[in-house]
Design a protein around this motif. Structure first.
Motif, PDB file in Angstrom:
ATOM      1  N   VAL A 104       0.823  -1.142  -0.082  1.00  0.00           N
ATOM      2  CA  VAL A 104      -0.048  -0.042  -0.042  1.00  0.00           C
ATOM      3  C   VAL A 104       0.822   1.277  -0.076  1.00  0.00           C
ATOM      4  N   ARG A 105       1.860   1.096   0.904  1.00  0.00           N
ATOM      5  CA  ARG A 105       2.713   2.336   0.861  1.00  0.00           C
ATOM      6  C   ARG A 105       3.453   2.451  -0.386  1.00  0.00           C
ATOM      7  N   GLY A 106       3.885   1.554  -1.181  1.00  0.00           N
ATOM      8  CA  GLY A 106       4.762   1.754  -2.556  1.00  0.00           C
ATOM      9  C   GLY A 106       3.485   2.132  -3.590  1.00  0.00           C
ATOM     10  N   ILE A 107       2.591   1.827  -3.483  1.00  0.00           N
ATOM     11  CA  ILE A 107       1.325   2.284  -4.327  1.00  0.00           C
ATOM     12  C   ILE A 107       1.301   3.837  -4.160  1.00  0.00           C
ATOM     13  N   GLU A 108       1.110   4.145  -2.749  1.00  0.00           N
ATOM     14  CA  GLU A 108       1.106   5.650  -2.481  1.00  0.00           C
ATOM     15  C   GLU A 108       2.238   6.351  -2.783  1.00  0.00           C
ATOM     16  N   ASP A 109       3.601   5.843  -2.802  1.00  0.00           N
ATOM     17  CA  ASP A 109       4.628   6.496  -3.344  1.00  0.00           C
ATOM     18  C   ASP A 109       4.664   7.054  -4.881  1.00  0.00           C
ATOM     19  N   ALA A 110       3.780   5.676  -5.652  1.00  0.00           N
ATOM     20  CA  ALA A 110       3.804   5.924  -7.066  1.00  0.00           C
ATOM     21  C   ALA A 110       2.800   6.953  -7.182  1.00  0.00           C
ATOM     22  N   ALA A 111       1.792   6.908  -6.572  1.00  0.00           N
ATOM     23  CA  ALA A 111       0.793   8.014  -6.613  1.00  0.00           C
ATOM     24  C   ALA A 111       1.336   9.612  -6.571  1.00  0.00           C
ATOM     25  N   ARG A 112       2.171   9.723  -5.435  1.00  0.00           N
ATOM     26  CA  ARG A 112       2.674  10.991  -5.080  1.00  0.00           C
ATOM     27  C   ARG A 112       3.632  11.279  -6.251  1.00  0.00           C
ATOM     28  N   GLU A 113       4.225  10.320  -6.753  1.00  0.00           N
ATOM     29  CA  GLU A 113       5.497  10.734  -8.069  1.00  0.00           C
ATOM     30  C   GLU A 113       4.352  10.932  -9.252  1.00  0.00           C
ATOM     31  N   ARG A 114       3.133  10.619  -9.314  1.00  0.00           N
ATOM     32  CA  ARG A 114       2.239  11.170 -10.553  1.00  0.00           C
ATOM     33  C   ARG A 114       1.811  12.383 -10.012  1.00  0.00           C
ATOM     34  N   GLY A 115       2.005  13.024  -8.854  1.00  0.00           N
ATOM     35  CA  GLY A 115       1.266  14.299  -8.686  1.00  0.00           C
ATOM     36  C   GLY A 115      -0.137  14.137  -8.086  1.00  0.00           C
ATOM     37  N   LEU A 116      -0.502  12.931  -7.596  1.00  0.00           N
ATOM     38  CA  LEU A 116      -1.880  12.679  -7.087  1.00  0.00           C
ATOM     39  C   LEU A 116      -2.123  12.978  -5.885  1.00  0.00           C
ATOM     40  N   ALA A 117      -3.260  13.623  -5.620  1.00  0.00           N
ATOM     41  CA  ALA A 117      -3.532  14.269  -4.013  1.00  0.00           C
ATOM     42  C   ALA A 117      -4.105  13.327  -3.091  1.00  0.00           C
ATOM     43  N   ALA A 118      -4.573  12.338  -3.806  1.00  0.00           N
ATOM     44  CA  ALA A 118      -5.320  11.173  -3.103  1.00  0.00           C
ATOM     45  C   ALA A 118      -5.474   9.743  -3.599  1.00  0.00           C
ATOM     46  N   VAL A 119      -5.725   8.608  -2.773  1.00  0.00           N
ATOM     47  CA  VAL A 119      -5.734   7.387  -3.315  1.00  0.00           C
ATOM     48  C   VAL A 119      -7.017   6.787  -2.906  1.00  0.00           C
ATOM     49  N   ASP A 120      -8.204   6.268  -3.678  1.00  0.00           N
ATOM     50  CA  ASP A 120      -9.375   5.598  -3.434  1.00  0.00           C
ATOM     51  C   ASP A 120      -9.079   4.149  -3.862  1.00  0.00           C
ATOM     52  N   LEU A 121      -9.960   3.295  -3.250  1.00  0.00           N
ATOM     53  CA  LEU A 121      -9.887   1.896  -3.173  1.00  0.00           C
ATOM     54  C   LEU A 121     -11.184   1.498  -2.872  1.00  0.00           C
ATOM     55  N   HIS A 122     -11.462   0.214  -3.370  1.00  0.00           N
ATOM     56  CA  HIS A 122     -12.618  -0.902  -3.011  1.00  0.00           C
ATOM     57  C   HIS A 122     -12.180  -1.677  -2.182  1.00  0.00           C
ATOM     58  N   ALA A 123     -12.575  -1.709  -0.792  1.00  0.00           N
ATOM     59  CA  ALA A 123     -12.013  -2.808  -0.170  1.00  0.00           C
ATOM     60  C   ALA A 123     -13.115  -3.883   0.085  1.00  0.00           C
ATOM     61  N   GLN A 124     -12.841  -4.986   0.302  1.00  0.00           N
ATOM     62  CA  GLN A 124     -13.507  -6.119   0.711  1.00  0.00           C
ATOM     63  C   GLN A 124     -14.025  -5.724   2.250  1.00  0.00           C
ATOM     64  N   THR A 125     -15.377  -5.878   2.647  1.00  0.00           N
ATOM     65  CA  THR A 125     -15.481  -5.328   3.837  1.00  0.00           C
ATOM     66  C   THR A 125     -14.752  -6.027   5.132  1.00  0.00           C
ATOM     67  N   GLN A 126     -14.156  -7.444   4.750  1.00  0.00           N
ATOM     68  CA  GLN A 126     -13.458  -8.001   5.855  1.00  0.00           C
ATOM     69  C   GLN A 126     -12.133  -7.440   5.996  1.00  0.00           C
ATOM     70  N   ALA A 127     -11.738  -6.322   4.995  1.00  0.00           N
ATOM     71  CA  ALA A 127     -10.299  -5.900   5.184  1.00  0.00           C
ATOM     72  C   ALA A 127     -10.405  -4.392   5.635  1.00  0.00           C
ATOM     73  N   LEU A 128     -11.706  -3.809   5.795  1.00  0.00           N
ATOM     74  CA  LEU A 128     -11.759  -2.337   6.146  1.00  0.00           C
ATOM     75  C   LEU A 128     -10.859  -1.809   7.362  1.00  0.00           C
ATOM     76  N   GLY A 129     -10.633  -2.898   8.384  1.00  0.00           N
ATOM     77  CA  GLY A 129      -9.953  -2.649   9.285  1.00  0.00           C
ATOM     78  C   GLY A 129      -8.317  -2.252   8.944  1.00  0.00           C
ATOM     79  N   PHE A 130      -8.205  -3.015   8.206  1.00  0.00           N
ATOM     80  CA  PHE A 130      -6.599  -3.178   7.583  1.00  0.00           C
ATOM     81  C   PHE A 130      -6.375  -1.606   7.035  1.00  0.00           C
ATOM     82  N   TYR A 131      -7.207  -1.405   6.048  1.00  0.00           N
ATOM     83  CA  TYR A 131      -6.880   0.010   5.404  1.00  0.00           C
ATOM     84  C   TYR A 131      -7.310   1.224   6.376  1.00  0.00           C
ATOM     85  N   GLU A 132      -8.380   0.998   7.411  1.00  0.00           N
ATOM     86  CA  GLU A 132      -8.472   1.864   8.235  1.00  0.00           C
ATOM     87  C   GLU A 132      -7.122   2.449   9.298  1.00  0.00           C
ATOM     88  N   ARG A 133      -6.281   1.291   9.648  1.00  0.00           N
ATOM     89  CA  ARG A 133      -5.283   1.567  10.336  1.00  0.00           C
ATOM     90  C   ARG A 133      -4.080   2.261   9.301  1.00  0.00           C
TER      91      ARG A 133
END
Length: 157
Positions: A104-133
């Motif tokens: 996830v951090r690697g993908i966020e780094d790639a987003a920053r390198e491309r000048g993006l301000a935010a990252v969206d995702l579609h999380a499986q409901t069982q993975a919500l806690g992982f992404y919230e952390r």
């Protein structure tokens, strides 16, 4: 297997390793139909960055992808400043080792390198806690994708 690196999957062999991880996790383990797991956004010329986590011995551990620009438009409401994280998968044997967080951090780094301000995702409901952390905030109602419950989430970078 505690030592691994996350890198952009630029070489054909790296991209094949990404697809092998996705096949093991999504198609085999979660029984997502193969015809919906792979799409046109997996093509090399799409506005897509694939990342790959690899163990010190070269064994692929996990993968994920970032969509940006026109490729992300459907998933981000047409907001060109927002990327879309997807297809995050970690092999069963590598779970709990920090591979998912590093991807996830690697993908966020790639987003920053491309000048993006935010990252969206579609999380499986069982993975919500992982992404919230990791700083993602859910929005909108639950929806089904590949027969599984999901929620949209966003993290401002």
């Amino acid at each position: 297997m505690s030592s691994f690196v996350v890198r952009v999957a630029a070489a054909p062999a790296d991209r094949e390793a990404c697809f092998a991880v996705r096949n093991a996790v999504f198609v085999v383990e979660q029984q997502v139909p193969e015809e919906i797991e792979y799409d046109a956004l997996d093509a090399e010329d799409a506005d897509t960055v694939h990342v790959l986590a690899v163990a010190a011995d070269g064994l692929p551990l996990g993968t994920g992808r970032l969509l940006y620009g026109p490729a992300a438009a459907d998933r981000t409401g047409g907001d060109a400043s927002v990327g879309s994280l997807g297809r995050l998968a970690v092999n069963k044997a590598a779970r709990g080792l920090g591979v998912g967080v590093a991807l996830v951090r690697g993908i966020e780094d790639a987003a920053r390198e491309r000048g993006l301000a935010a990252v969206d995702l579609h999380a499986q409901t069982q993975a919500l806690g992982f992404y919230e952390r990791l700083g993602y905030v859910a929005y909108g109602p639950e929806f089904l994708d590949a027969g599984m419950g999901h929620r949209a989430m966003r993290r401002v970078l």
